[in-house]
Design a protein around this motif. Sequence first.
Motif, mmCIF file in Angstrom:
data_model
loop_
_atom_site.group_PDB
_atom_site.id
_atom_site.type_symbol
_atom_site.label_atom_id
_atom_site.label_comp_id
_atom_site.label_asym_id
_atom_site.label_seq_id
_atom_site.Cartn_x
_atom_site.Cartn_y
_atom_site.Cartn_z
ATOM 1 N N GLY A 185 0.809 -1.218 0.000
ATOM 2 C CA GLY A 185 0.000 0.000 0.000
ATOM 3 C C GLY A 185 0.839 1.263 0.000
ATOM 4 N N LYS A 186 2.134 1.116 0.210
ATOM 5 C CA LYS A 186 2.994 2.301 0.280
ATOM 6 C C LYS A 186 2.948 3.116 -1.027
ATOM 7 N N ASP A 187 3.028 2.404 -2.166
ATOM 8 C CA ASP A 187 3.004 3.094 -3.471
ATOM 9 C C ASP A 187 1.738 3.908 -3.635
ATOM 10 N N LEU A 188 0.652 3.301 -3.200
ATOM 11 C CA LEU A 188 -0.652 3.942 -3.328
ATOM 12 C C LEU A 188 -0.703 5.208 -2.471
ATOM 13 N N VAL A 189 -0.201 5.104 -1.256
ATOM 14 C CA VAL A 189 -0.185 6.265 -0.366
ATOM 15 C C VAL A 189 0.664 7.380 -0.982
ATOM 16 N N GLU A 190 1.809 6.988 -1.540
ATOM 17 C CA GLU A 190 2.671 8.001 -2.147
ATOM 18 C C GLU A 190 1.975 8.684 -3.319
ATOM 19 N N ALA A 191 1.286 7.886 -4.132
ATOM 20 C CA ALA A 191 0.637 8.447 -5.314
ATOM 21 C C ALA A 191 -0.595 9.279 -4.940
ATOM 22 N N VAL A 192 -1.444 8.714 -4.092
ATOM 23 C CA VAL A 192 -2.716 9.366 -3.783
ATOM 24 C C VAL A 192 -2.554 10.490 -2.756
ATOM 25 N N CYS A 193 -1.876 10.203 -1.662
ATOM 26 C CA CYS A 193 -1.765 11.181 -0.581
ATOM 27 C C CYS A 193 -0.679 12.208 -0.882
ATOM 28 N N GLY A 194 0.149 11.918 -1.912
ATOM 29 C CA GLY A 194 1.188 12.869 -2.270
ATOM 30 C C GLY A 194 0.713 13.884 -3.291
ATOM 31 N N ALA A 195 -0.564 13.806 -3.660
ATOM 32 C CA ALA A 195 -1.072 14.705 -4.693
ATOM 33 C C ALA A 195 -1.136 16.160 -4.209
ATOM 34 N N CYS A 196 -1.442 16.360 -2.925
ATOM 35 C CA CYS A 196 -1.607 17.739 -2.418
ATOM 36 C C CYS A 196 -0.491 18.174 -1.488
#
Length: 148
Positions: A27-38
Motif C-alpha cells: 500500500g505504500k506506493d498507493l499512499v505516495e501516489a494518492v496522498c502525495g497529490a496535495c
Amino acid sequence: MKSLGLVLFSIAAAGQSPPGALPDGPGKDLVEAVCGACHEPTRVATQHFSKTEWQSKVLEMLQEDPDVTQQERDRIVDYLANNFRPKINVNKAPAKDLAEALELSAKDADAIARYREKNGNFKTIEDLKKVPGLDAAKIEVHRERLDF
Ligand code: HEC
C-alpha cells in the motif's frame, strides 16, 4: 552527543526507514501516489491513529474523489493503520490496554503491571524485557510504539 555514524547505524539496526521516507509495506506506493497529490506523502506520518480514525481521516482528505476506488481506500487505510498507530505508554497504561496494544496475553500484561508497581517506572525497552516470563521478541516487534 552521538556521532552521525552511530545514529545512522542505530537507525539501520532498528529496521527503521530514514527520516522523511515512508516505511515499506503493502500500500505504500498507493499512499505516495494518492496522498502525495496535495502535500508531501510523508505528511501522513505526522499523525498516529487507530484504524477507525484513519478511515475518517482518509475520507476527510479524499472526500468523494471518484478517481480513488473503495478498494484503494481500504488499502491506504490498512497501510496507515499498520504503520502509524498510536504509541502506548508502558508506565501509565493499565494492563488491559497493554495486552491489547502489544498483543500480549492477560498474564503477560499483568506481569508488566506488577513489575512496574514493585520496581518503579520502566526507562527503556531493556527494562521492559527484564519482566520475568515475558518473551523479549514479542516486545521488540513493538519497539517503535513504546512510550516511557
Ligand atoms: C485534495 C488534496 C489532498 C489530498 C489528496 C490529501 N490531503 Fe492530506 N491534507 C490536505 C490539506 C489541505 C491539509 C492541511 C493543510 C496543510 O497543512 O497542508 C492536509 C493535511 C494532512 C495531514 C496533517 C494534518 C491533519 O489534518 O491531520 C494528514 C495526516 C493528512 N493530510 C493525511 C492525508 C492522507 C492519509 C492522504 C491520502 C489518503 C491525504 N492526506 C491526501 C489535502 C489533501
